[in-house]
Write a protein that holds these residues in place. Structure first.
Motif, mmCIF file in Angstrom:
data_model
loop_
_atom_site.group_PDB
_atom_site.id
_atom_site.type_symbol
_atom_site.label_atom_id
_atom_site.label_comp_id
_atom_site.label_asym_id
_atom_site.label_seq_id
_atom_site.Cartn_x
_atom_site.Cartn_y
_atom_site.Cartn_z
ATOM 1 N N ALA A 15 0.804 -1.211 0.000
ATOM 2 C CA ALA A 15 0.000 0.000 0.000
ATOM 3 C C ALA A 15 0.838 1.262 0.000
ATOM 4 N N LEU A 16 1.902 1.269 0.772
ATOM 5 C CA LEU A 16 2.724 2.476 0.869
ATOM 6 C C LEU A 16 3.958 2.401 -0.029
ATOM 7 N N GLY A 17 4.723 1.328 0.061
ATOM 8 C CA GLY A 17 6.055 1.304 -0.519
ATOM 9 C C GLY A 17 6.148 1.218 -2.024
ATOM 10 N N ALA A 18 5.145 0.653 -2.691
ATOM 11 C CA ALA A 18 5.267 0.387 -4.122
ATOM 12 C C ALA A 18 5.570 1.637 -4.940
ATOM 13 N N LEU A 19 4.984 2.761 -4.555
ATOM 14 C CA LEU A 19 5.194 3.983 -5.318
ATOM 15 C C LEU A 19 6.630 4.490 -5.204
ATOM 16 N N GLY A 20 7.401 3.926 -4.306
ATOM 17 C CA GLY A 20 8.801 4.280 -4.207
ATOM 18 C C GLY A 20 9.575 3.946 -5.471
ATOM 19 N N MET A 21 8.989 3.151 -6.369
ATOM 20 C CA MET A 21 9.622 2.843 -7.647
ATOM 21 C C MET A 21 9.813 4.103 -8.489
ATOM 22 N N LEU A 22 9.109 5.185 -8.159
ATOM 23 C CA LEU A 22 9.267 6.440 -8.903
ATOM 24 C C LEU A 22 10.561 7.154 -8.537
ATOM 25 N N SER A 23 11.211 6.727 -7.474
ATOM 26 C CA SER A 23 12.460 7.354 -7.034
ATOM 27 C C SER A 23 13.642 6.451 -7.357
ATOM 28 N N PRO A 24 14.634 6.947 -8.103
ATOM 29 C CA PRO A 24 15.814 6.124 -8.399
ATOM 30 C C PRO A 24 16.563 5.686 -7.149
ATOM 31 N N THR A 25 16.443 6.465 -6.073
ATOM 32 C CA THR A 25 17.129 6.123 -4.830
ATOM 33 C C THR A 25 16.414 5.006 -4.082
ATOM 34 N N ILE A 26 15.082 5.045 -4.073
ATOM 35 C CA ILE A 26 14.293 4.078 -3.313
ATOM 36 C C ILE A 26 14.053 2.795 -4.102
ATOM 37 N N ALA A 27 13.938 2.885 -5.413
ATOM 38 C CA ALA A 27 13.573 1.736 -6.247
ATOM 39 C C ALA A 27 14.425 0.490 -5.999
ATOM 40 N N PRO A 28 15.755 0.609 -5.813
ATOM 41 C CA PRO A 28 16.545 -0.613 -5.575
ATOM 42 C C PRO A 28 16.122 -1.377 -4.328
ATOM 43 N N LEU A 29 15.534 -0.681 -3.356
ATOM 44 C CA LEU A 29 15.086 -1.354 -2.135
ATOM 45 C C LEU A 29 13.862 -2.232 -2.390
ATOM 46 N N LEU A 30 13.201 -2.015 -3.528
ATOM 47 C CA LEU A 30 11.975 -2.748 -3.856
ATOM 48 C C LEU A 30 12.225 -3.824 -4.914
ATOM 49 N N LYS A 31 13.473 -4.194 -5.101
ATOM 50 C CA LYS A 31 13.818 -5.206 -6.093
ATOM 51 C C LYS A 31 13.031 -6.491 -5.850
ATOM 52 N N GLY A 32 12.444 -7.036 -6.902
ATOM 53 C CA GLY A 32 11.647 -8.254 -6.806
ATOM 54 C C GLY A 32 10.165 -8.003 -6.864
ATOM 55 N N ILE A 33 9.743 -6.735 -6.756
ATOM 56 C CA ILE A 33 8.321 -6.418 -6.770
ATOM 57 C C ILE A 33 7.671 -6.831 -8.087
ATOM 58 N N GLU A 34 8.481 -6.891 -9.153
ATOM 59 C CA GLU A 34 7.946 -7.241 -10.468
ATOM 60 C C GLU A 34 7.512 -8.703 -10.552
ATOM 61 N N ARG A 35 7.877 -9.512 -9.563
ATOM 62 C CA ARG A 35 7.508 -10.927 -9.580
ATOM 63 C C ARG A 35 6.152 -11.194 -8.932
ATOM 64 N N ALA A 36 5.538 -10.169 -8.353
ATOM 65 C CA ALA A 36 4.259 -10.361 -7.658
ATOM 66 C C ALA A 36 3.136 -10.690 -8.645
ATOM 67 N N ASP A 37 2.227 -11.572 -8.233
ATOM 68 C CA ASP A 37 1.060 -11.886 -9.051
ATOM 69 C C ASP A 37 -0.004 -10.797 -8.949
ATOM 70 N N SER A 38 -0.002 -10.086 -7.820
ATOM 71 C CA SER A 38 -0.941 -8.980 -7.641
ATOM 72 C C SER A 38 -0.270 -7.919 -6.784
ATOM 73 N N LEU A 39 -0.740 -6.699 -6.931
ATOM 74 C CA LEU A 39 -0.117 -5.587 -6.226
ATOM 75 C C LEU A 39 -1.180 -4.572 -5.837
ATOM 76 N N ALA A 40 -1.266 -4.275 -4.535
ATOM 77 C CA ALA A 40 -2.197 -3.258 -4.034
ATOM 78 C C ALA A 40 -1.387 -2.063 -3.565
ATOM 79 N N LEU A 41 -1.741 -0.867 -4.028
ATOM 80 C CA LEU A 41 -1.022 0.329 -3.619
ATOM 81 C C LEU A 41 -1.980 1.498 -3.461
ATOM 82 N N ASP A 42 -1.646 2.384 -2.542
ATOM 83 C CA ASP A 42 -2.511 3.523 -2.198
ATOM 84 C C ASP A 42 -1.883 4.828 -2.668
ATOM 85 N N PHE A 43 -2.486 5.457 -3.653
ATOM 86 C CA PHE A 43 -1.979 6.745 -4.131
ATOM 87 C C PHE A 43 -2.210 7.847 -3.107
ATOM 88 N N HIS A 44 -3.131 7.639 -2.150
ATOM 89 C CA HIS A 44 -3.390 8.685 -1.161
ATOM 90 C C HIS A 44 -2.343 8.691 -0.048
#
Length: 220
Positions: free
Chosen positions: A4-33
């Motif tokens: 819900a919170l962390g996925a949008l961190g992919m928009l930051s080049p600094t934070i994105a490496p911490l989310l490595k592997g997210i592309e393997r998920a079958d489903s993804l829930a995230l909150d833009f708010h």
């Protein structure tokens, strides 16, 4: 995958490496708010297998019959994809925000909130009555008042009361959480308007409110 919170961190080049592997998920829930700076509520749910999603939620009711033209035309309907039947137009604000500010600027906001979280982590070291309760990886800081003069049970109650005191004071709005069975004050930095002054105000108030609540117990 509840991100819900962390996925949008992919928009930051600094934070994105911490989310490595997210592309393997079958489903993804995230909150833009949250990190996305979009007004509440704006939630996205993405699935790899759209057919499985539709098979789970699509309803064959007569009053939901599909048509080739008019308001009932086209497929799939939004109600085929979740439990909501009648939905507000959440997509507009989640489209408008990145179109207006750009993904680079949103990523920069996320980096800034992580920097503020690290600032809070460092600042906690100069508050003798406060202690950090978990590592700070992104923008969430969990801490508590030590309550050295009371037992752990009362300390948990006092820290929960500190959060309520903070809410009622209007200073800030942290939440209550649990780490290793103990109550902690959970501060999540998401708003682009948050500054170091806000961090100082939170920690000053948490220490003062905790001190005021611990004194009666120490007197007993």
């Amino acid at each position: 995958m509840d991100d819900a919170l962390g996925a949008l961190g992919m928009l930051s080049p600094t934070i994105a490496p911490l989310l490595k592997g997210i592309e393997r998920a079958d489903s993804l829930a995230l909150d833009f708010h949250k990190w996305g700076q979009v007004p509440y509520d704006a939630i996205f749910f993405m699935v790899r297998d759209g057919a499985a999603q539709s098979d789970t939620f699509a309803s064959p009711s007569a009053y939901l019959a599909r048509h080739t033209r008019g308001l009932g035309g086209g497929s799939p309907w939004p109600c085929d994809l979740g439990v909501d039947l009648s939905c507000s137009f959440r997509a507009l604000k989640t489209w408008f925000t990145p179109m207006c500010y750009g993904t680079d600027q949103l990523g920069a906001v996320m980096e800034h909130t992580c920097t503020l979280a690290q600032t809070m982590k460092q600042q906690l070291q100069i508050y003798p009555e406060l202690e950090l309760m978990a590592p700070v990886a992104l923008n969430i800081v969990c801490f508590r008042h030590r309550c050295d003069n009371v037992n752990w049970v009362n300390a948990d109650e006092i820290n929960a009361e500190i959060v309520a005191d903070l809410h009622e004071s209007g200073i800030t709005g942290p939440s209550v959480s649990q780490i290793h069975g103990h109550t902690v004050i959970r501060a999540t930095v998401v708003n682009h308007r948050t500054t170091e002054c806000d961090i100082d105000a939170l920690l000053n108030a948490a220490q003062a409110m905790g001190r005021a609540r611990c004194e009666p117990h120490s007197a007993d």
